[in-house]
Design a protein around this motif. Structure first.
Motif, PDB file in Angstrom:
ATOM      1  N   ALA A 191       0.857  -1.191   0.000  1.00  0.00           N
ATOM      2  CA  ALA A 191       0.000   0.000   0.000  1.00  0.00           C
ATOM      3  C   ALA A 191       0.893   1.241   0.000  1.00  0.00           C
ATOM      4  N   LYS A 192       0.825   2.066   1.052  1.00  0.00           N
ATOM      5  CA  LYS A 192       1.675   3.255   1.139  1.00  0.00           C
ATOM      6  C   LYS A 192       2.827   3.063   2.120  1.00  0.00           C
ATOM      7  N   TYR A 193       3.133   1.825   2.444  1.00  0.00           N
ATOM      8  CA  TYR A 193       4.217   1.510   3.375  1.00  0.00           C
ATOM      9  C   TYR A 193       5.466   1.049   2.636  1.00  0.00           C
ATOM     10  N   ILE A 194       6.619   1.471   3.122  1.00  0.00           N
ATOM     11  CA  ILE A 194       7.917   1.006   2.637  1.00  0.00           C
ATOM     12  C   ILE A 194       8.329  -0.166   3.510  1.00  0.00           C
ATOM     13  N   CYS A 195       8.645  -1.293   2.894  1.00  0.00           N
ATOM     14  CA  CYS A 195       9.023  -2.495   3.645  1.00  0.00           C
ATOM     15  C   CYS A 195      10.478  -2.833   3.332  1.00  0.00           C
TER      16      CYS A 195
ATOM     17  N   LEU B 220     -10.962   6.158  -1.881  1.00  0.00           N
ATOM     18  CA  LEU B 220     -10.072   6.600  -0.806  1.00  0.00           C
ATOM     19  C   LEU B 220     -10.155   5.702   0.425  1.00  0.00           C
ATOM     20  N   ASP B 221     -11.123   4.798   0.436  1.00  0.00           N
ATOM     21  CA  ASP B 221     -11.286   3.869   1.554  1.00  0.00           C
ATOM     22  C   ASP B 221     -10.229   2.774   1.434  1.00  0.00           C
ATOM     23  N   GLN B 222      -9.231   2.811   2.302  1.00  0.00           N
ATOM     24  CA  GLN B 222      -8.103   1.885   2.209  1.00  0.00           C
ATOM     25  C   GLN B 222      -8.496   0.441   2.500  1.00  0.00           C
ATOM     26  N   LYS B 223      -9.698   0.228   3.027  1.00  0.00           N
ATOM     27  CA  LYS B 223     -10.168  -1.133   3.237  1.00  0.00           C
ATOM     28  C   LYS B 223     -10.733  -1.736   1.958  1.00  0.00           C
ATOM     29  N   ILE B 224     -11.090  -0.877   1.008  1.00  0.00           N
ATOM     30  CA  ILE B 224     -11.603  -1.343  -0.279  1.00  0.00           C
ATOM     31  C   ILE B 224     -10.459  -1.546  -1.261  1.00  0.00           C
ATOM     32  N   VAL B 225      -9.660  -0.524  -1.413  1.00  0.00           N
ATOM     33  CA  VAL B 225      -8.470  -0.593  -2.274  1.00  0.00           C
ATOM     34  C   VAL B 225      -7.394   0.250  -1.607  1.00  0.00           C
TER      35      VAL B 225
ATOM     36  N   LEU C 123      -0.862  -2.658  11.315  1.00  0.00           N
ATOM     37  CA  LEU C 123      -0.876  -1.531  10.386  1.00  0.00           C
ATOM     38  C   LEU C 123      -1.292  -1.943   8.977  1.00  0.00           C
ATOM     39  N   LEU C 124      -1.180  -3.233   8.667  1.00  0.00           N
ATOM     40  CA  LEU C 124      -1.406  -3.704   7.310  1.00  0.00           C
ATOM     41  C   LEU C 124      -2.597  -4.644   7.142  1.00  0.00           C
TER      42      LEU C 124
ATOM     43  N   TYR D 109      13.564 -10.249   9.765  1.00  0.00           N
ATOM     44  CA  TYR D 109      12.779  -9.087  10.190  1.00  0.00           C
ATOM     45  C   TYR D 109      12.640  -8.090   9.040  1.00  0.00           C
ATOM     46  N   SER D 110      11.608  -7.260   9.147  1.00  0.00           N
ATOM     47  CA  SER D 110      11.382  -6.211   8.153  1.00  0.00           C
ATOM     48  C   SER D 110      11.025  -4.914   8.865  1.00  0.00           C
ATOM     49  N   ALA D 111      11.597  -3.833   8.402  1.00  0.00           N
ATOM     50  CA  ALA D 111      11.234  -2.514   8.908  1.00  0.00           C
ATOM     51  C   ALA D 111      10.075  -1.981   8.072  1.00  0.00           C
ATOM     52  N   LEU D 112       9.085  -1.397   8.742  1.00  0.00           N
ATOM     53  CA  LEU D 112       7.956  -0.766   8.070  1.00  0.00           C
ATOM     54  C   LEU D 112       8.049   0.737   8.268  1.00  0.00           C
TER      55      LEU D 112
END
Length: 278
Positions: free
Chosen positions: A57-61, A163-168, A129-130, A68-71
């Motif tokens: 989404a709008k997160y850098i992984c 704009l609903d992040q739960k939809i897309v 968060l995801l 481990y992964s930094a978000l």
């Protein structure tokens, strides 16, 4: 706020200089940003090699070779700046990453709405968060059939639905406006009314707009530039966003007086052409 194309551009810029390199030091210059930095953040990262950098989404992984992964989220005004160890951090550089080959990454965020945390890579999709986020619009699963099913019986505008992040997930105000314009759909229409050829056109337009924006390096927003410092130039291709009162491109000479309009929807500015979008 940086949207999907800006975050994707950031991920690609970071991957060019970090993947395959070991993190030598991480300096936290405050206790946190939007949320506190978790205990063990630096110890989970220092000494590890970056194996891959992806976008969720709008997160850098930032995926590490220790499992481990930094978000990271850029928030409203954040950006990652690629430089070297000779450059000292400024007042708004809240996290400094030093890696091999004298690469220094500074997480700059004047408004401090961004965040940085750590999680196990294998469980990243279940992170709080995801886990609630909808389908990525550039994923193969994002099809007209998928979107049609998610919009069914939704009693909200199609603009609000995008704009609903739960939809897309990942679409923000700029690219929602531009995608709806390209698809010829009024932002005022109810989401549940979008079906058939309209939803096919909308899915295609969303993918096209986002892909073009990524190729252009994103849009040059007030606080955003690529990690290299270069500005994205997709803003030069905006058809409606930010063009209130200007003639729509369907009326280039202004002979018919067709201008781009701006309305407020859920507290956000929406730009559209009443003639082109039905």
């Amino acid at each position: 706020m940086p949207e999907l194309p800006e975050v994707e551009t950031t991920c690609r810029g970071l991957a060019d200089v970090l993947v395959g390199r070991r993190l030598l030091n991480i300096t936290l210059r405050r206790k946190g940003m939007r949320i506190p930095f978790p205990p063990g953040l630096t110890s989970s990262m220092v000494g590890c090699t970056v194996s891959e950098i992806t976008r969720y989404a709008k997160y850098i992984c930032v995926h590490l070779d220790n499992g481990y992964s930094a978000l990271a989220h850029l928030g409203m005004s954040g950006r990652m700046v690629i430089t070297n160890s000779q450059v000292q951090p400024g007042i708004h550089d809240h996290v400094v990453f030093d890696s091999e080959n004298d690469v220094r990454i500074m997480f700059n965020d004047p408004r401090r709405f961004g965040l940085l945390t750590i999680t196990k890579t294998a469980a990243i999709g279940n992170h709080k968060l995801l886990s609630h986020l909808g389908c990525d619009p550039l994923a193969y699963q994002f099809t007209p059939e998928f979107l049609s099913a998610r919009l069914k019986n939704r009693k909200l505008s199609i603009k609000a639905a995008l704009l609903d992040q739960k939809i897309v997930s990942g679409i923000g105000n700029i690219y929602a406006c531009e995608s709806l314009f390209r698809a010829g759909i009024s932002p005022r229409r109810m989401a549940k009314s979008i079906g058939g050829n309209k939803v096919i056109s909308l899915v295609s337009s969303i993918k096209e707009v986002l892909t073009e924006a990524i190729k252009a390096g994103g849009s040059s927003l007030r606080n955003y530039a690529q990690p290299s410092g270069e500005l994205g130039y997709f803003s030069q291709n905006w058809q409606v966003y930010g063009r209130e009162g200007l003639y729509c491109y369907c009326d280039k000479n202004g002979k018919r007086g067709i201008k781009v309009k701006r309305i407020l929807q859920s507290g956000r500015s929406t730009f559209y052409c009443a003639r082109c979008q039905k």
